[in-house]
Design a protein around this motif. Structure first.
Motif, PDB file in Angstrom:
ATOM      1  N   ARG A  43       0.829  -1.213   0.000  1.00  0.00           N
ATOM      2  CA  ARG A  43       0.000   0.000   0.000  1.00  0.00           C
ATOM      3  C   ARG A  43       0.861   1.260   0.000  1.00  0.00           C
ATOM      4  N   ILE A  44       1.924   1.240   0.803  1.00  0.00           N
ATOM      5  CA  ILE A  44       2.759   2.441   0.935  1.00  0.00           C
ATOM      6  C   ILE A  44       3.637   2.637  -0.294  1.00  0.00           C
ATOM      7  N   THR A  45       4.200   1.539  -0.817  1.00  0.00           N
ATOM      8  CA  THR A  45       5.173   1.643  -1.909  1.00  0.00           C
ATOM      9  C   THR A  45       4.563   1.398  -3.281  1.00  0.00           C
ATOM     10  N   ASN A  46       3.240   1.251  -3.319  1.00  0.00           N
ATOM     11  CA  ASN A  46       2.547   1.052  -4.590  1.00  0.00           C
ATOM     12  C   ASN A  46       3.059  -0.196  -5.310  1.00  0.00           C
ATOM     13  N   HIS A  47       3.112  -1.312  -4.543  1.00  0.00           N
ATOM     14  CA  HIS A  47       3.482  -2.631  -5.068  1.00  0.00           C
ATOM     15  C   HIS A  47       4.923  -2.689  -5.570  1.00  0.00           C
ATOM     16  N   PHE A  48       5.790  -1.835  -5.020  1.00  0.00           N
ATOM     17  CA  PHE A  48       7.210  -1.912  -5.384  1.00  0.00           C
ATOM     18  C   PHE A  48       7.804  -3.180  -4.791  1.00  0.00           C
ATOM     19  N   SER A  49       8.685  -3.824  -5.522  1.00  0.00           N
ATOM     20  CA  SER A  49       9.393  -5.003  -5.013  1.00  0.00           C
ATOM     21  C   SER A  49      10.813  -4.980  -5.548  1.00  0.00           C
ATOM     22  N   SER A  50      11.740  -5.520  -4.776  1.00  0.00           N
ATOM     23  CA  SER A  50      13.142  -5.554  -5.187  1.00  0.00           C
ATOM     24  C   SER A  50      13.387  -6.772  -6.061  1.00  0.00           C
ATOM     25  N   ASP A  51      14.038  -6.577  -7.198  1.00  0.00           N
ATOM     26  CA  ASP A  51      14.365  -7.674  -8.107  1.00  0.00           C
ATOM     27  C   ASP A  51      15.742  -8.226  -7.754  1.00  0.00           C
ATOM     28  N   GLY A  52      15.974  -9.485  -8.142  1.00  0.00           N
ATOM     29  CA  GLY A  52      17.290 -10.081  -7.954  1.00  0.00           C
ATOM     30  C   GLY A  52      17.483 -10.765  -6.624  1.00  0.00           C
ATOM     31  N   SER A  53      16.498 -10.775  -5.742  1.00  0.00           N
ATOM     32  CA  SER A  53      16.636 -11.445  -4.456  1.00  0.00           C
ATOM     33  C   SER A  53      16.071 -12.854  -4.548  1.00  0.00           C
TER      34      SER A  53
END
Length: 247
Positions: A159-169
């Protein structure tokens, strides 16, 4: 005392026979050839001899000195261990089969210990745990900070990051790390060891500092900080609440 002594002795014997006296060649042979593996029978024999020595020593020191009890208890351990290991050899060799394998062995050991000591110490201990509100609150706390907290934190981050996710993990790596750190934090809180809580947060910050300083993505830094602060906040809220309820 007799029950605890026999139980811990059999558990030590199981750990030695299963993890220290079993070469990997025996494990590989069992996983490849299953019930045809000769090394499986060697392994079961080691368990049988170890258990027989422990049960004999206990029986002739604290028990009724019955050789039939030694033979029957050892036979149960050997036969059950054989079939449990055979079942595991057909599994996918993952963490879940490993845990089920060890839990099954421990259940057999507990049952043998209850039977040989002929007392209700284990049953009374379990009933005392199930009727102890403090222990139940602690169990509830650990259950809350695992999956429920992970779901809550993930929803908040989305909700806070607008579905941001880190790639490569690694898949589920962040969730697993979060669960482990919340378990450690809750343990420190319940033990009133807030210095350990501070050390854990500082250690994580040191490990992540290199990744964050090398990253040119400001969103990744904010995402990690938000996740950590949410995880700490949830655990603090649960831990302090449980301490209040059991005090």
């Amino acid at each position: 005392m007799a029950f605890s002594l026999l139980l811990v002795a059999l558990i030590i014997g199981h750990l030695l026979a299963d993890f220290y006296w079993q070469p990997m060649s025996w494990v590989n042979d069992r996983n490849t050839r299953h019930f045809k593996a000769k090394k499986l029978y060697y392994h079961v024999l080691v368990h049988g001899v170890t258990s027989a020595l422990i049960i004999t020593l206990w029986e002739y020191t604290f028990g009724w000195q019955q050789l039939s009890s030694v033979f029957l208890a050892t036979s149960i351990i050997v036969i059950s261990h054989y079939f449990i290991d055979i079942a595991k050899s057909y599994s996918n060799k993952g963490v879940v089969p490993f845990l089920f394998d060890q839990i099954a062995h421990i259940i057999i050991i507990i049952a043998i210990s209850i039977w040989l000591t002929d007392n209700l110490q284990f049953t009374n201990s379990v009933m005392a745990l199930l009727t102890n509100s403090k222990a139940l609150w602690v169990i509830a706390g650990y259950l809350i900070i695992l999956n429920p907290s992970a779901v809550f934190i993930r929803m908040m981050l989305e909700r806070i990051t607008n579905h941001f996710s880190s790639d490569g993990s690694l898949p589920l790596a962040g969730q697993s790390i979060g669960m482990l750190e919340r378990v450690l934090m809750l343990t420190f809180i319940l033990l009133d060891q807030f210095a350990g809580l501070g050390f854990l947060i500082a250690a994580k910050s040191v490990f992540r500092f290199g990744d964050l300083s090398a990253s040119k993505d400001k969103k990744l830094t904010e995402y990690v900080m938000l996740g950590t602060l949410l995880s700490v906040s949830v655990t603090l809220f649960v831990g302090l609440g449980i301490n209040y309820l059991i005090s």
